[in-house]
Design a protein around this motif. Structure first.
Motif, short mmCIF file in Angstrom:
data_model
loop_
_atom_site.label_atom_id
_atom_site.label_comp_id
_atom_site.label_asym_id
_atom_site.label_seq_id
_atom_site.Cartn_x
_atom_site.Cartn_y
_atom_site.Cartn_z
N ILE A 57 0.78 4.49 -8.14
CA ILE A 57 1.58 4.88 -6.91
C ILE A 57 0.99 5.84 -6.11
O ILE A 57 0.29 6.96 -6.63
CB ILE A 57 3.11 5.35 -7.30
N THR A 58 0.73 5.62 -5.02
CA THR A 58 0.30 6.59 -3.92
C THR A 58 1.20 6.71 -2.86
O THR A 58 2.48 6.24 -2.72
CB THR A 58 -1.13 6.21 -3.39
N ALA A 59 0.98 7.61 -1.96
CA ALA A 59 1.76 7.57 -0.64
C ALA A 59 2.14 6.33 -0.06
O ALA A 59 3.36 6.19 0.48
CB ALA A 59 1.38 8.71 0.27
N THR A 60 1.24 5.63 0.23
CA THR A 60 1.39 4.26 0.90
C THR A 60 1.07 2.92 -0.05
O THR A 60 1.10 2.19 0.44
CB THR A 60 0.53 4.32 2.10
N ASP A 61 1.17 2.98 -1.31
CA ASP A 61 0.77 1.93 -1.98
C ASP A 61 1.65 2.01 -3.52
O ASP A 61 1.48 2.92 -4.06
CB ASP A 61 -0.31 1.73 -2.24
N LEU A 62 2.41 1.11 -3.89
CA LEU A 62 3.12 0.96 -4.90
C LEU A 62 3.19 -0.24 -5.72
O LEU A 62 3.24 -1.16 -5.21
CB LEU A 62 4.69 1.33 -4.64
N VAL A 63 2.40 -0.20 -6.96
CA VAL A 63 2.18 -1.28 -7.70
C VAL A 63 3.13 -1.22 -9.04
O VAL A 63 3.05 -0.33 -9.73
CB VAL A 63 0.69 -1.33 -8.21
N LEU A 64 4.00 -2.21 -9.31
CA LEU A 64 4.94 -2.31 -10.24
C LEU A 64 4.53 -3.39 -11.30
O LEU A 64 4.10 -4.32 -10.87
CB LEU A 64 6.23 -2.65 -9.68
N ASN A 65 4.84 -3.12 -12.44
CA ASN A 65 4.63 -4.06 -13.56
C ASN A 65 6.01 -4.50 -13.98
O ASN A 65 7.01 -3.85 -13.85
CB ASN A 65 4.13 -3.48 -14.75
N THR A 66 6.23 -5.96 -13.66
CA THR A 66 7.38 -6.84 -14.05
C THR A 66 7.21 -8.00 -14.51
O THR A 66 6.02 -8.37 -15.09
CB THR A 66 8.02 -6.74 -12.25
N GLU B 295 3.07 -5.64 -5.76
CA GLU B 295 2.49 -4.31 -4.89
C GLU B 295 3.35 -4.31 -3.43
O GLU B 295 3.35 -5.40 -2.77
CB GLU B 295 0.97 -4.51 -4.89
N PHE B 296 3.29 -3.07 -3.03
CA PHE B 296 3.87 -2.90 -1.52
C PHE B 296 2.73 -1.89 -1.22
O PHE B 296 2.76 -0.91 -1.69
CB PHE B 296 5.13 -2.42 -1.66
N VAL B 297 2.18 -2.38 0.04
CA VAL B 297 1.09 -1.62 0.49
C VAL B 297 1.26 -1.36 2.10
O VAL B 297 1.79 -2.57 2.67
CB VAL B 297 -0.26 -1.98 0.21
N LEU B 298 1.13 -0.31 2.72
CA LEU B 298 1.17 -0.07 4.22
C LEU B 298 -0.20 -0.49 4.73
O LEU B 298 -1.31 0.00 4.22
CB LEU B 298 1.31 1.15 4.62
N SER B 299 -0.22 -1.44 5.51
CA SER B 299 -1.59 -1.79 6.17
C SER B 299 -1.47 -2.03 7.65
O SER B 299 -0.85 -2.96 8.10
CB SER B 299 -2.05 -3.43 5.59
N GLY B 300 -2.10 -0.94 8.31
CA GLY B 300 -1.84 -0.81 9.59
C GLY B 300 -0.43 -0.49 10.07
O GLY B 300 0.20 0.64 9.68
N THR B 301 0.24 -1.40 10.70
CA THR B 301 1.78 -1.19 10.96
C THR B 301 2.54 -2.23 10.35
O THR B 301 3.78 -2.33 10.52
CB THR B 301 2.07 -1.11 12.38
N ASN C 95 2.86 -4.78 3.51
CA ASN C 95 2.37 -6.26 3.05
C ASN C 95 3.01 -6.23 1.35
O ASN C 95 3.15 -5.10 0.68
CB ASN C 95 0.75 -6.30 2.85
N LEU C 96 3.50 -7.57 1.10
CA LEU C 96 3.92 -7.53 -0.38
C LEU C 96 2.52 -8.49 -0.96
O LEU C 96 2.50 -9.68 -0.64
CB LEU C 96 5.29 -8.41 -0.41
N LEU C 97 2.62 -8.14 -2.23
CA LEU C 97 1.44 -8.88 -2.98
C LEU C 97 1.86 -9.04 -4.42
O LEU C 97 2.52 -8.22 -4.88
CB LEU C 97 -0.08 -8.22 -3.09
N GLU C 98 1.81 -10.20 -4.89
CA GLU C 98 2.30 -10.77 -6.21
C GLU C 98 0.90 -11.05 -6.83
O GLU C 98 0.27 -11.91 -6.59
CB GLU C 98 3.36 -11.64 -6.38
N ASN C 99 0.67 -10.24 -8.22
CA ASN C 99 -0.55 -10.66 -8.87
C ASN C 99 -1.79 -10.65 -7.92
O ASN C 99 -2.67 -11.40 -8.10
CB ASN C 99 -0.49 -11.94 -9.69
N SER C 100 -1.88 -9.57 -6.99
CA SER C 100 -2.76 -9.32 -6.12
C SER C 100 -3.07 -10.45 -5.08
O SER C 100 -4.15 -10.31 -4.40
CB SER C 100 -4.24 -9.16 -7.05
#
Length: 105
Positions: free
Chosen positions: A13-22, A33-39, A42-47
């Motif tokens: 976890i960082t200020a603008t990036d959250l990676v969860l194990n599920t 993963e939830f990550v801020l990219s520009g404005t 983005n949602l990523l599953e298994n990268s």
């Protein structure tokens, strides 16, 4: 918030990036993963990117994730500021939420 609630643990976890194990629907381990990219958020599953969570005319001005750890479990505090690119008044709207990881207790 559903993805956070269903997570087993927080991988990073960082200020603008959250990676969860599920786990997926059949119980296999996966990351979300939830990550801020520009404005955009983005949602990523298994990268692998599955797309933006916000619509084309919605811009994310700020996003913040904060981990909360107690003796009985973990939670993620989320702060989010959005605005519409179609809004001639350029108004910002703030959202706040705290979500408990049910898999952590």
């Amino acid at each position: 918030s559903r993805e956070i609630r269903q997570a087993v643990s927080i991988s990073s976890i960082t200020a603008t990036d959250l990676v969860l194990n599920t786990k997926d629907g059949v119980g296999a381990a996966k990351t979300v993963e939830f990550v801020l990219s520009g404005t955009n958020i983005n949602l990523l599953e298994n990268s692998i990117s599955t797309g933006n969570l916000n619509g084309a005319n919605i811009a994310v001005s700020s996003l913040s994730f904060t981990q909360i750890t107690t003796t009985v479990g973990k939670a993620v505090k989320i702060s989010l500021t959005l605005h519409s690119t179609d809004d001639s008044l350029s108004r910002n709207v703030d959202f706040y939420n705290t979500v408990v990881l049910r898999g952590s207790y």
